[in-house]
Write an enzyme that holds these catalytic residues in place. Structure first.
Site, PDB file in Angstrom:
ATOM      1  N   HIS A   8     -22.294  30.778 -10.518  1.00  0.00           N
ATOM      2  CA  HIS A   8     -21.945  31.889 -11.405  1.00  0.00           C
ATOM      3  C   HIS A   8     -20.684  31.509 -12.183  1.00  0.00           C
ATOM      4  O   HIS A   8     -19.945  30.601 -11.779  1.00  0.00           O
ATOM      5  CB  HIS A   8     -21.719  33.165 -10.595  1.00  0.00           C
ATOM      6  CG  HIS A   8     -22.995  33.788 -10.111  1.00  0.00           C
ATOM      7  ND1 HIS A   8     -23.091  34.418  -8.895  1.00  0.00           N
ATOM      8  CD2 HIS A   8     -24.219  33.880 -10.685  1.00  0.00           C
ATOM      9  CE1 HIS A   8     -24.323  34.879  -8.750  1.00  0.00           C
ATOM     10  NE2 HIS A   8     -25.025  34.553  -9.806  1.00  0.00           N
ATOM     11  N   GLY A  55     -29.063  30.412 -16.241  1.00  0.00           N
ATOM     12  CA  GLY A  55     -29.622  31.321 -15.245  1.00  0.00           C
ATOM     13  C   GLY A  55     -30.223  32.585 -15.829  1.00  0.00           C
ATOM     14  O   GLY A  55     -31.391  32.898 -15.579  1.00  0.00           O
ATOM     15  N   ASP A  60     -32.868  30.027 -13.251  1.00  0.00           N
ATOM     16  CA  ASP A  60     -33.080  30.292 -11.825  1.00  0.00           C
ATOM     17  C   ASP A  60     -34.571  30.261 -11.516  1.00  0.00           C
ATOM     18  O   ASP A  60     -34.999  29.740 -10.488  1.00  0.00           O
ATOM     19  CB  ASP A  60     -32.508  31.662 -11.426  1.00  0.00           C
ATOM     20  CG  ASP A  60     -31.007  31.757 -11.601  1.00  0.00           C
ATOM     21  OD1 ASP A  60     -30.326  30.723 -11.517  1.00  0.00           O
ATOM     22  OD2 ASP A  60     -30.513  32.882 -11.799  1.00  0.00           O
ATOM     23  N   ASP A  80     -20.862  34.364  -6.975  1.00  0.00           N
ATOM     24  CA  ASP A  80     -19.671  35.212  -7.091  1.00  0.00           C
ATOM     25  C   ASP A  80     -20.039  36.572  -6.515  1.00  0.00           C
ATOM     26  O   ASP A  80     -20.678  37.380  -7.190  1.00  0.00           O
ATOM     27  CB  ASP A  80     -19.255  35.342  -8.549  1.00  0.00           C
ATOM     28  CG  ASP A  80     -18.029  36.220  -8.738  1.00  0.00           C
ATOM     29  OD1 ASP A  80     -17.503  36.749  -7.726  1.00  0.00           O
ATOM     30  OD2 ASP A  80     -17.607  36.398  -9.893  1.00  0.00           O
ATOM     31  N   HIS A  87     -28.614  39.298 -13.927  1.00  0.00           N
ATOM     32  CA  HIS A  87     -29.893  38.729 -13.500  1.00  0.00           C
ATOM     33  C   HIS A  87     -29.988  38.644 -11.978  1.00  0.00           C
ATOM     34  O   HIS A  87     -30.637  37.768 -11.424  1.00  0.00           O
ATOM     35  CB  HIS A  87     -30.111  37.358 -14.154  1.00  0.00           C
ATOM     36  CG  HIS A  87     -29.100  36.327 -13.758  1.00  0.00           C
ATOM     37  ND1 HIS A  87     -27.784  36.407 -14.093  1.00  0.00           N
ATOM     38  CD2 HIS A  87     -29.242  35.190 -13.048  1.00  0.00           C
ATOM     39  CE1 HIS A  87     -27.145  35.358 -13.599  1.00  0.00           C
ATOM     40  NE2 HIS A  87     -28.008  34.615 -12.960  1.00  0.00           N
ATOM     41  N   ASP A  90     -33.271  37.862 -10.217  1.00  0.00           N
ATOM     42  CA  ASP A  90     -33.665  36.458 -10.235  1.00  0.00           C
ATOM     43  C   ASP A  90     -32.964  35.682  -9.123  1.00  0.00           C
ATOM     44  O   ASP A  90     -33.558  34.810  -8.488  1.00  0.00           O
ATOM     45  CB  ASP A  90     -33.330  35.810 -11.589  1.00  0.00           C
ATOM     46  CG  ASP A  90     -34.076  36.438 -12.742  1.00  0.00           C
ATOM     47  OD1 ASP A  90     -35.176  36.977 -12.510  1.00  0.00           O
ATOM     48  OD2 ASP A  90     -33.557  36.397 -13.868  1.00  0.00           O
ATOM     49  N   ARG A  96     -34.846  34.210  -1.745  1.00  0.00           N
ATOM     50  CA  ARG A  96     -36.049  34.509  -0.961  1.00  0.00           C
ATOM     51  C   ARG A  96     -36.981  33.303  -0.907  1.00  0.00           C
ATOM     52  O   ARG A  96     -37.521  32.960   0.144  1.00  0.00           O
ATOM     53  CB  ARG A  96     -36.775  35.714  -1.567  1.00  0.00           C
ATOM     54  CG  ARG A  96     -37.999  36.131  -0.770  1.00  0.00           C
ATOM     55  CD  ARG A  96     -38.646  37.392  -1.292  1.00  0.00           C
ATOM     56  NE  ARG A  96     -39.696  37.290  -2.278  1.00  0.00           N
ATOM     57  CZ  ARG A  96     -40.755  36.489  -2.255  1.00  0.00           C
ATOM     58  NH1 ARG A  96     -40.906  35.621  -1.309  1.00  0.00           N
ATOM     59  NH2 ARG A  96     -41.671  36.531  -3.190  1.00  0.00           N
TER      60      ARG A  96
END
Length: 134
Positions: A8, A55, A60, A80, A87, A90, A96
């Site tokens: 980030h 991203g 991502d 962060d 986002h 995402d 996951r």
């Protein structure tokens, strides 16, 4: 191995410093990054980095697609936790996917250091087994 490096905005400087410190290990692998992070890594370290979109523009998800195809071996994602990310869904999906496909994931410098030391010592070689590479 294929390693994704993501950060980030407020963590990009930390990731650059980390990559400089671990350049001898990282240089032995194929590196991938989201847009701006990838550009900063190339400029700051001289490492060869394949760059995806940024991203928020789908980077991502591009890395997530590699995970789903079993083409990514490790993710280092300096998040962060104190700043809302537009986002975030995402980011959550990427994390996951790492859990679903058993991809080692570090979300902070301490864990990233442990993963790279393990990589250096052969503790992640199970990712190279042929049945992991369908």
């Amino acid at each position: 191995m294929n390693i994704a490096l993501i950060a980030h905005d407020r963590k990009k400087d930390d990731l650059i410093e980390f990559a400089i410190a671990y350049k001898p290990i990282l240089a032995k692998h194929h590196l991938y990054a989201t847009g701006t992070t990838g550009s900063r890594l190339v400029e700051g370290t001289g490492l060869s980095v394949h760059r995806f979109q940024s991203g928020p523009l789908g980077g991502d998800q591009q890395i997530g697609a590699m995970i789903a195809r079993n083409e990514m071996d490790m993710i280092i994602f300096f998040r962060d936790p104190l700043t809302a990310q537009p986002h975030e869904p995402d980011v959550t999906a990427l994390i996951r996917l790492c859990d679903v496909y058993q991809i080692p994931l570090a979300t902070n410098m301490g864990t990233a250091e442990v993963l790279l030391k393990g990589l250096e010592n052969g503790l992640v070689d199970w990712r190279l087994l042929s049945d992991r590479r369908k």
